[in-house]
Design a protein around this motif. Structure first.
Motif, mmCIF file in Angstrom:
data_model
loop_
_atom_site.group_PDB
_atom_site.id
_atom_site.type_symbol
_atom_site.label_atom_id
_atom_site.label_comp_id
_atom_site.label_asym_id
_atom_site.label_seq_id
_atom_site.Cartn_x
_atom_site.Cartn_y
_atom_site.Cartn_z
ATOM 1 N N GLN A 368 0.826 -1.204 0.000
ATOM 2 C CA GLN A 368 0.000 0.000 0.000
ATOM 3 C C GLN A 368 0.863 1.257 0.000
ATOM 4 O O GLN A 368 1.987 1.268 0.498
ATOM 5 C CB GLN A 368 -0.940 -0.003 1.208
ATOM 6 C CG GLN A 368 -0.249 -0.309 2.533
ATOM 7 C CD GLN A 368 -1.234 -0.657 3.633
ATOM 8 O OE1 GLN A 368 -2.113 0.128 3.961
ATOM 9 N NE2 GLN A 368 -1.086 -1.846 4.211
ATOM 10 N N LEU A 370 0.557 5.230 1.176
ATOM 11 C CA LEU A 370 -0.232 6.137 2.003
ATOM 12 C C LEU A 370 0.359 7.541 1.899
ATOM 13 O O LEU A 370 1.570 7.727 2.090
ATOM 14 C CB LEU A 370 -0.237 5.686 3.460
ATOM 15 C CG LEU A 370 -0.833 4.302 3.732
ATOM 16 C CD1 LEU A 370 0.281 3.279 3.917
ATOM 17 C CD2 LEU A 370 -1.728 4.321 4.959
ATOM 18 N N HIS A 392 -4.060 4.946 -0.314
ATOM 19 C CA HIS A 392 -4.838 5.568 0.750
ATOM 20 C C HIS A 392 -4.295 6.979 0.949
ATOM 21 O O HIS A 392 -3.106 7.157 1.200
ATOM 22 C CB HIS A 392 -4.729 4.763 2.046
ATOM 23 C CG HIS A 392 -5.035 3.305 1.876
ATOM 24 N ND1 HIS A 392 -6.317 2.813 1.802
ATOM 25 C CD2 HIS A 392 -4.205 2.235 1.720
ATOM 26 C CE1 HIS A 392 -6.278 1.495 1.629
ATOM 27 N NE2 HIS A 392 -5.007 1.117 1.569
ATOM 28 N N GLU A 396 -9.404 9.644 2.928
ATOM 29 C CA GLU A 396 -9.858 8.624 3.874
ATOM 30 C C GLU A 396 -9.777 9.086 5.322
ATOM 31 O O GLU A 396 -10.133 8.321 6.234
ATOM 32 C CB GLU A 396 -9.033 7.341 3.695
ATOM 33 C CG GLU A 396 -9.199 6.696 2.330
ATOM 34 C CD GLU A 396 -8.458 5.372 2.222
ATOM 35 O OE1 GLU A 396 -8.204 4.745 3.274
ATOM 36 O OE2 GLU A 396 -8.118 4.966 1.100
ATOM 37 N N ARG A 422 -4.623 1.083 9.291
ATOM 38 C CA ARG A 422 -4.465 0.126 8.196
ATOM 39 C C ARG A 422 -3.651 -1.090 8.663
ATOM 40 O O ARG A 422 -3.992 -2.233 8.353
ATOM 41 C CB ARG A 422 -3.758 0.790 7.015
ATOM 42 C CG ARG A 422 -4.508 1.917 6.332
ATOM 43 C CD ARG A 422 -5.741 1.436 5.614
ATOM 44 N NE ARG A 422 -5.471 0.233 4.843
ATOM 45 C CZ ARG A 422 -6.407 -0.540 4.312
ATOM 46 N NH1 ARG A 422 -7.681 -0.238 4.483
ATOM 47 N NH2 ARG A 422 -6.087 -1.603 3.603
ATOM 48 N N ASP A 426 -4.672 -5.155 8.813
ATOM 49 C CA ASP A 426 -3.909 -6.232 8.174
ATOM 50 C C ASP A 426 -3.493 -7.280 9.196
ATOM 51 O O ASP A 426 -3.570 -8.495 8.940
ATOM 52 C CB ASP A 426 -2.665 -5.656 7.488
ATOM 53 C CG ASP A 426 -2.979 -5.020 6.142
ATOM 54 O OD1 ASP A 426 -3.908 -5.493 5.471
ATOM 55 O OD2 ASP A 426 -2.294 -4.059 5.762
#
Length: 644
Positions: A368, A370, A392, A396, A422, A426
């Motif tokens: 990901q 961010l 992201h 958000e 996040r 996970d």
């Protein structure tokens, strides 16, 4: 001579006024920028004469381009209209608008020089695409209202106090004589376009002198015309077979086995057992190495990061690929040298490339990206979402969860809160995660939440101190999480805080820090060999003990031979191949220079004797990287799936 006086005192008198204003404003702008640069231009009258002499040429040429609207207006206006009040109003209004534009550009050049120590360049061109962020940044950094009012007042004062110098006294010129002015303007425009280029001024060994000799408006449009640079057309090349062979030799580390006779696709076999540790890669906005006590600063701005040094693997000689965020993101995701023109992050057809995200996603990671701002800026969201990462960004983060924000994004601490949420998700789902976190707080206007420390708002040093505090707060919060003990934290920078120097490619402005912090997994220590930013992805995979198929140009520096240390540094046009004792600099017009790099400060980089091997390596790396992106061989394929 009488005919010339007839033109100058007749209908084209307002043109003479506009030209005089343009040259005066250009002269004052250049003198002001020279003054603020100070000792950077060196001592002696020679550099000043060069700045103003060469600068005059660019000013005159730019003046011709700039004044075309008033030339056409005065030429096409019928004689019977010239003494009508409304015509005088139109001509006067055009003169006032052009004067206001000159003064506005002068102020814009001052602020641009304050930020980048350069005339308008490709950065200014890029900023036109993202007007929301740029205008917002200006509004939050400067008293825009007061500046505009002052500009309007100065424009009006100049306009009215000099009105007699643009008053049309008579209009006796015939059609043929009247047409001579636009004919002259057209001839000068065509000659200048054919014979003059933006880089012709770059004859001084001092980059500040070269920049000051230019004209901001001219430089802006030159950068716009050269937004895309084809390597084979503009740079020196070698036979492609030789180029690929040279690159293969550079990436032939002991852990690599090539899969094909040509190209650099290779299987990486790590002697260590694979460890499926979480990875948090933080690229801090504009974090120069010389901000940190770990890297020699006496009054350190990064006390928390310095406290991590005894527990971290520290890289003392790490060099960023470029001077903009997109170059850092490109290096940290694709592990590729900075090819000329736009970063790959912003280019068309940049989907599905071989990336660190793809490698770790194939290993089962939640990869990901961010970002604390809106990821549409600089095409970040599109690039990462199409190259193996989930994205992201600011969208958000609920407004009620934001402690502070400016035009570039939320405070770093709020970005880290998003990241922690996040990571918790996970971990709960039983997935290892890889997160590339890109911060924004260390960016003009340098604002952050109050109460975090004794730092005044609006100052670079304060923003650095805050971003260090925010990292400390993030690590302290992370330590309370169950996943912390199985996580590797990599803290580095996208690029340095400043980019200018006496040399065209001032390598000391590319020195960035890096800490790899993972108690119990990564032994503390210090890596003193020269490391390129593009080496971070394969080095990180090496730390994890991973086997995989690689197309990276970077190497695991913990496996590479010390004698092969090198780094890649570049600007929009200049491409540097850096070794501890040598900088091979490639530039358009197929020019190649070998220079003695100034690694520790702002010193001129002297020309040295060419080393054919280093020159071949430099050309080969950049030539093949440009070709690999163009022909699609940089793309991720099923054949590049992780070796299990």
């Amino acid at each position: 001579m009488s005919q010339l006086r007839m033109l100058l005192s007749g209908r084209f008198r307002p043109l003479v006024w506009v030209c005089a204003c343009f040259l005066a404003v250009s002269l004052v702008t250049r003198a002001a920028l020279l003054w603020v640069t100070g000792t950077g231009v060196g001592h002696g009258i020679g550099n000043a004469l060069y700045v103003f002499g060469v600068g005059c040429v660019y000013d005159v040429v730019t003046m011709v381009y700039f004044t075309w609207p008033i030339v056409l207006l005065l030429w096409l206006m019928p004689r019977r209209w010239m003494h009508h009040r409304w015509v005088k109003g139109v001509v006067g209004g055009a003169c006032l608008l052009l004067l206001a534009a000159m003064l506005f550009v002068a102020v814009a050049e001052w602020t641009f020089w304050d930020e980048f120590q350069a005339r308008f360049n490709f950065i200014a061109v890029d900023y036109l695409v993202y007007t929301t962020e740029v205008i917002g940044n200006i509004r939050q950094s400067y008293p825009v209202g007061m500046i505009l009012l002052t500009l309007a007042a100065v424009s009006l004062v100049i306009f009215f106090t000099t009105r007699r110098w643009r008053r049309i006294e008579r209009d006796d010129a015939g059609l043929l004589l009247r047409a001579s002015v636009p004919a002259i303007w057209l001839g000068v425009s065509l000659l200048a376009t054919a014979l003059l280029s933006a880089d012709m001024k770059d004859r001084s060994a001092n980059a500040y002198v070269n920049e000051l000799a230019g004209n901001g408006i001219y430089q802006f449009f030159a950068a716009y015309r050269n937004a895309s640079l084809d390597f084979n057309r503009y740079y020196r090349t070698v036979p492609m077979e030789d180029a690929w062979q040279t690159v293969r030799e550079q990436v032939a580390t002991p852990d690599a086995t090539f899969l094909h006779p040509n190209g650099i696709e290779r299987r990486i076999h790590n002697a260590m057992p694979e460890r499926r540790l979480n990875v948090v890669l933080i690229s801090v906005e504009s974090l120069s190495a010389d901000f940190s006590g770990t890297y020699g600063r006496k009054e350190s701005l990064t006390p928390f990061l310095d406290s991590l040094t005894p527990q971290s693997l520290v890289f003392s000689s790490l060099w960023a690929s470029g001077t903009r965020t997109v170059r850092g993101l490109e290096a940290l995701s694709l592990s590729v040298p900075p090819t000329p023109g736009e970063s790959i992050v912003k280019r068309a057809h940049n989907e599905g490339l071989f990336s660190l995200g793809h490698v770790l996603r194939a290993k089962g990671y939640d990869a990901q990206f961010l970002y604390g701002g809106y990821g549409a800026f600089d095409n970040m969201n599109y690039f990462f979402s199409n190259n193996g990462y989930d994205v992201h960004d600011r969208t958000e983060i609920p407004d009620k969860a934001i402690h502070h924000e400016n035009i570039w994004g939320v405070a770093d601490e709020d970005l880290y809160t998003l990241a922690l949420n996040r990571f918790d998700a996970d971990d709960k789902a039983g997935r290892p995660f890889f997160a590339h976190v890109m911060t924004t707080s260390n960016h003009r206007p340098y604002t952050f939440p109050s109460g975090r420390g004794p730092w005044p708002q609006g100052k670079r040093e304060s923003a650095v101190a805050y971003t260090d505090w925010a990292i400390g707060d993030f690590i302290r919060r992370a330590k309370r999480k169950p996943w912390f003990a199985n996580t590797v934290f990599v803290i580095t920078a996208d690029h340095c805080a400043s980019s200018a120097g006496k040399s065209a490619l001032p390598v000391f402005r590319y020195h960035i820090p890096m800490w790899i912090y993972s108690p119990g997994h990564v032994a503390p220590g210090r890596v003193d060999r020269m490391v390129s930013q593009i080496d971070i992805p394969p080095t990180l995979l090496g730390v994890l003990g991973m086997d995989y198929v690689s197309r990276f140009y970077g190497v695991d520096v913990l496996q590479a031979s010390p004698g092969e240390a090198r780094a890649f540094v570049g600007t929009y046009q200049l491409l540097g191949f850096l070794k501890p004792d040598r900088l091979v600099q490639l530039s358009p017009h197929r020019k190649v220079e070998s220079l003695r790099p100034s690694l520790g400060g702002d010193q001129s980089q002297q020309v040295i004797a060419e080393d054919p091997k280093s020159t071949l390596q430099a050309i080969s790396d950049y030539q093949t990287a440009a070709a690999a992106f163009a022909d699609g061989s940089m793309r991720w394929t099923d054949d590049a799936a992780v070796h299990r």
